[in-house]
Design a protein around this motif. Structure first.
Motif, PDB file in Angstrom:
ATOM      1  N   HIS A  36     104.375  69.295 -10.115  1.00 44.94           N
ATOM      2  CA  HIS A  36     104.211  69.131  -8.664  1.00 44.94           C
ATOM      3  C   HIS A  36     102.962  68.329  -8.312  1.00 44.94           C
ATOM      4  CE1 HIS A  36     107.424  72.111  -7.964  1.00 44.94           C
ATOM      5  NE2 HIS A  36     106.917  72.723  -9.027  1.00 44.94           N
ATOM      6  N   THR A  37     102.307  67.743  -9.313  1.00 50.13           N
ATOM      7  CA  THR A  37     101.077  66.996  -9.050  1.00 50.13           C
ATOM      8  C   THR A  37     101.339  65.492  -9.050  1.00 50.13           C
ATOM      9  OG1 THR A  37     100.459  66.825 -11.387  1.00 50.13           O
ATOM     10  CG2 THR A  37      99.698  68.777 -10.207  1.00 50.13           C
ATOM     11  N   GLY A  38     100.328  64.727  -8.642  1.00 47.08           N
ATOM     12  CA  GLY A  38     100.444  63.276  -8.662  1.00 47.08           C
ATOM     13  C   GLY A  38     100.652  62.680  -7.284  1.00 47.08           C
ATOM     14  N   LYS A  39     100.546  63.517  -6.247  1.00 49.11           N
ATOM     15  CA  LYS A  39     100.769  63.012  -4.886  1.00 49.11           C
ATOM     16  C   LYS A  39      99.464  62.762  -4.118  1.00 49.11           C
ATOM     17  CE  LYS A  39     103.292  66.455  -4.720  1.00 49.11           C
ATOM     18  NZ  LYS A  39     104.126  67.654  -4.663  1.00 49.11           N
ATOM     19  N   ALA A  40      98.449  63.556  -4.414  1.00 49.99           N
ATOM     20  CA  ALA A  40      97.195  63.464  -3.646  1.00 49.99           C
ATOM     21  C   ALA A  40      96.417  62.192  -3.982  1.00 49.99           C
ATOM     22  CB  ALA A  40      96.333  64.686  -3.940  1.00 49.99           C
ATOM     23  N   HIS A  41      95.591  61.756  -3.045  1.00 49.41           N
ATOM     24  CA  HIS A  41      94.621  60.694  -3.318  1.00 49.41           C
ATOM     25  C   HIS A  41      93.340  61.370  -3.804  1.00 49.41           C
ATOM     26  CE1 HIS A  41      92.017  57.100  -1.736  1.00 49.41           C
ATOM     27  NE2 HIS A  41      92.159  57.081  -3.035  1.00 49.41           N
ATOM     28  N   LEU A  42      92.958  61.093  -5.050  1.00 50.40           N
ATOM     29  CA  LEU A  42      91.802  61.749  -5.669  1.00 50.40           C
ATOM     30  C   LEU A  42      90.568  60.874  -5.470  1.00 50.40           C
ATOM     31  CD1 LEU A  42      93.571  62.746  -9.026  1.00 50.40           C
ATOM     32  CD2 LEU A  42      93.443  64.070  -6.896  1.00 50.40           C
ATOM     33  N   ILE A  43      89.626  61.388  -4.718  1.00 54.59           N
ATOM     34  CA  ILE A  43      88.450  60.603  -4.333  1.00 54.59           C
ATOM     35  C   ILE A  43      87.188  61.238  -4.913  1.00 54.59           C
ATOM     36  CG2 ILE A  43      87.066  59.792  -2.374  1.00 54.59           C
ATOM     37  CD1 ILE A  43      89.756  60.090  -0.706  1.00 54.59           C
ATOM     38  N   GLY A  44      86.478  60.497  -5.731  1.00 62.92           N
ATOM     39  CA  GLY A  44      85.214  60.982  -6.281  1.00 62.92           C
ATOM     40  C   GLY A  44      84.057  60.471  -5.455  1.00 62.92           C
ATOM     41  N   ILE A  45      83.117  61.344  -5.157  1.00 59.72           N
ATOM     42  CA  ILE A  45      81.954  60.942  -4.360  1.00 59.72           C
ATOM     43  C   ILE A  45      80.701  61.329  -5.120  1.00 59.72           C
ATOM     44  CG2 ILE A  45      80.746  61.228  -2.161  1.00 59.72           C
ATOM     45  CD1 ILE A  45      83.346  61.498  -0.813  1.00 59.72           C
ATOM     46  N   THR A  46      79.868  60.339  -5.407  1.00 63.45           N
ATOM     47  CA  THR A  46      78.690  60.626  -6.213  1.00 63.45           C
ATOM     48  C   THR A  46      77.492  59.815  -5.721  1.00 63.45           C
ATOM     49  OG1 THR A  46      77.905  60.868  -8.487  1.00 63.45           O
ATOM     50  CG2 THR A  46      79.129  58.870  -7.992  1.00 63.45           C
ATOM     51  N   GLY A  47      76.341  60.070  -6.273  1.00 64.53           N
ATOM     52  CA  GLY A  47      75.108  59.410  -5.852  1.00 64.53           C
ATOM     53  C   GLY A  47      73.927  60.309  -6.126  1.00 64.53           C
ATOM     54  N   ALA A  48      72.743  59.737  -6.022  1.00 60.45           N
ATOM     55  CA  ALA A  48      71.526  60.480  -6.350  1.00 60.45           C
ATOM     56  C   ALA A  48      71.265  61.584  -5.321  1.00 60.45           C
ATOM     57  CB  ALA A  48      70.348  59.514  -6.395  1.00 60.45           C
ATOM     58  N   PRO A  49      70.489  62.598  -5.722  1.00 55.83           N
ATOM     59  CA  PRO A  49      70.086  63.621  -4.745  1.00 55.83           C
ATOM     60  C   PRO A  49      69.300  62.958  -3.604  1.00 55.83           C
ATOM     61  CG  PRO A  49      69.501  64.277  -6.988  1.00 55.83           C
ATOM     62  CD  PRO A  49      69.939  62.849  -7.056  1.00 55.83           C
ATOM     63  N   GLY A  50      69.483  63.468  -2.402  1.00 54.30           N
ATOM     64  CA  GLY A  50      68.737  62.938  -1.265  1.00 54.30           C
ATOM     65  C   GLY A  50      69.458  61.854  -0.497  1.00 54.30           C
ATOM     66  N   THR A  51      70.657  61.480  -0.954  1.00 58.51           N
ATOM     67  CA  THR A  51      71.394  60.428  -0.258  1.00 58.51           C
ATOM     68  C   THR A  51      72.242  61.001   0.886  1.00 58.51           C
ATOM     69  OG1 THR A  51      73.109  60.623  -1.966  1.00 58.51           O
ATOM     70  CG2 THR A  51      71.533  58.831  -2.203  1.00 58.51           C
ATOM     71  N   GLY A  52      72.348  62.324   0.949  1.00 61.12           N
ATOM     72  CA  GLY A  52      73.136  62.930   2.014  1.00 61.12           C
ATOM     73  C   GLY A  52      74.621  62.998   1.705  1.00 61.12           C
ATOM     74  N   LYS A  53      74.936  63.087   0.419  1.00 58.43           N
ATOM     75  CA  LYS A  53      76.344  63.165  -0.027  1.00 58.43           C
ATOM     76  C   LYS A  53      77.121  64.276   0.662  1.00 58.43           C
ATOM     77  CE  LYS A  53      76.001  63.860  -4.438  1.00 58.43           C
ATOM     78  NZ  LYS A  53      74.618  63.526  -4.814  1.00 58.43           N
ATOM     79  N   SER A  54      76.559  65.494   0.675  1.00 60.41           N
ATOM     80  CA  SER A  54      77.294  66.643   1.195  1.00 60.41           C
ATOM     81  C   SER A  54      77.625  66.472   2.668  1.00 60.41           C
ATOM     82  CB  SER A  54      76.475  67.926   1.007  1.00 60.41           C
ATOM     83  OG  SER A  54      76.207  68.117  -0.351  1.00 60.41           O
ATOM     84  N   THR A  55      76.666  65.975   3.427  1.00 63.68           N
ATOM     85  CA  THR A  55      76.900  65.747   4.850  1.00 63.68           C
ATOM     86  C   THR A  55      77.971  64.688   5.047  1.00 63.68           C
ATOM     87  OG1 THR A  55      74.526  66.135   5.070  1.00 63.68           O
ATOM     88  CG2 THR A  55      75.697  65.398   7.039  1.00 63.68           C
TER      89      THR A  55
END
Lengths: 339, 339
Positions: A46-65
């Motif tokens: 049942h997998t293979g339908k979602a768009h898998l998006i990776g988000i990365t970067g150094a601490p302090g860049t505001g990734k979580s926000t």
């Protein structure tokens, strides 16, 4: 203690999109490799339908926000979103942090959003396996966009390219003289750059440096940052686009106010469309599955070694080696006999 | 092409101390893991007599010159010396560098000295295995002191503690504000510190900082370096000695002129005597053999994985995973069936 919910019930529940079943299934995947195998075996078709998006970067860049703002932006378009926040540097934090995170992001009452923190429970290898499994569970549960955010630095950030269709590398101005992405080896894996905190001083310089680096493919453009000089860039991007490739865009966002986040979402949708149209989507999935296969084979071999090399056998063989009754290579043959 | 010398002839030769047989055996150990197994199996019973000395430190400390001076110092006492220079960062360099090295060090005509460079031929794991095997060959060939010098930085430097009886960490003044050993995690593995280039400005400060660090067991003593302040040290060392432990000495050497090198040699001989008298020698050997066993088991498992996961099988399984005909965990089971 109450009886654990049977695995089959969890499987049935999560395939219907039941959040509680999904949450429990992810916990099992974190706790127990054998249970993970059972769950993934049951839902993989049942997998293979979602768009898998990776988000990365150094601490302090505001990734979580930025991730939180992206969730809102996807929701505004009616898309369901699963979020995994993976932190290889911190020990397992249980549900508390997760609860805080959900409250903080203001998505707690929304059935179209599922947010989960994954942290180290059984070593970095275990976390990578559990995170990949959790992505499959979210996919099988019907979430249309899956955001995987890596916290911390190092290998884990580069590894994200092995689990995502699209990689967003987040930068921010004012984190020091250098563009952080170069140091971390992230330049090569970015499909989209987001210069967050773009209302801050130095944002234009960071954007120019990134565009220059994309053009030259080298770190020579660091000079821009050091000399404050702004150069023409973007020509290379247009060229790549004309050639039918993907021109890595450098976007500016201000996650706290939502500025530029719609454009980032559009770029993500654009990359997904490009992946599908160019055949790159299938190629990336193939690479991802190959990576997963290798990782699982290695994990299985390691488990076998632990079974084969019991503390008693190990102690006995080392003592015999020390008495020169057996040599190291013959000792290894002895260990391998039963395997 | 001439026929290769039979393995048994190499074994017979090296056990009699034949240099050419030894050199050829080390080359085979570098080239071929199966041949390494045959050689080590044959000579292992003749090992365990040499004093295994690891010498490490940051680039620029003058390690190589110090090793050369130590060789001379051991020779002056009539002891035979084998030297392995291990460089995990550079590709395999063949015999040329080795020849240069031998000429440079002025030991080329001396049958009591054997010098060999070991470099990456088949990955870092292969180098570690080959280096450990080469030490066993030198030991079996009758060399009384074996110096293993690691070039480059990082994991390899700390690894030396797993292959040596005695570890010398080389420092030098003027390599920057900090004592390099702390950064590299070498403080914990040093049995002896040698502050080389001790005729340079700042040597006394480096010595004081190291002694302070040994006393406090922490990096707090960095303040000495930063403030130029010299504090009383050495008290802890005397205490440790009184308690029957080994007090890590901080020696000063000037390798280019031979200054302090005799004292370093004496400290090495002292450490060897202490190891033998305290039972630590057997404990370290046990730890070393255990480490070797684990390393070899891992290498064997990796080789099995490569055999099990043929390119064809791997491609086929990934394609079936992509068509969702098989899940990743079942694919792993399929791979493991024949193993």
């Amino acid at each position: 203690m109450p009886k654990p919910v049977p695995t089959q019930k969890l499987i049935d529940g999560l395939l219907k999109g039941d959040r509680l079943a999904l949450a429990r299934a992810i916990s099992r995947v974190e706790d127990d490799a054998e249970e993970a195998a059972r769950l993934v075996q049951a839902v993989f078709a049942h997998t293979g339908k979602a768009h898998l998006i990776g988000i990365t970067g150094a601490p302090g860049t505001g990734k979580s926000t930025l991730v939180s703002a992206l969730v809102e932006s996807f929701r505004a378009r009616g898309l369901s979103v699963g979020v995994l926040a993976v932190d290889p540097t911190s020990p397992f934090s249980g549900g508390a942090l997760l609860g805080d995170r959900v409250r903080m992001t203001g998505h707690s009452g929304d059935a179209g959003v599922f947010i989960r923190s994954m942290a180290t429970r059984s070593g970095a290898g275990g976390l990578a396996r559990a995170s990949a499994d959790a992505m499959l569970l979210l996919d099988a549960a019907g979430f249309e966009r899956i955001l995987v955010e890596t916290v911390g630095a190092g290998q884990a950030e580069v590894e994200i390219a092995s689990v995502a269709d699209t990689v967003v590398v987040v930068e921010a101005p004012g984190l020091g003289d250098e563009v952080q992405a170069i140091k971390a080896g992230l330049l090569e894996i970015a499909d989209i750059f987001a210069v967050n905190k773009a209302d801050r001083k130095g944002a234009a310089r960071t954007v120019a440096a990134l565009e220059m680096m994309l053009e030259t493919g080298s770190a020579a453009a660091q000079t821009i940052l050091h000399h404050g000089q702004q150069m023409e860039a973007g020509a290379a991007a247009s060229e790549a686009e004309a050639a039918g490739g993907w021109a890595v865009p450098v976007l500016q966002t201000v996650a706290v106010s939502g500025g530029g986040v719609g454009e980032l979402r559009d770029a993500l949708e654009g990359h997904r469309a490009w992946l599908g149209g160019s055949g790159a989507l299938a190629a990336r999935e193939k690479k991802r599955l190959d990576h997963m296969l290798q990782t699982l084979v290695q994990a299985e071999l390691l488990a076998r070694m632990e079974r084969a090399l019991s503390p008693d056998l190990r102690r006995d063989l080392v003592e015999r080696m020390q008495r020169r009754e057996i040599d190291p290579y013959s000792a290894v043959s002895r260990i391998m006999e039963g395997n």
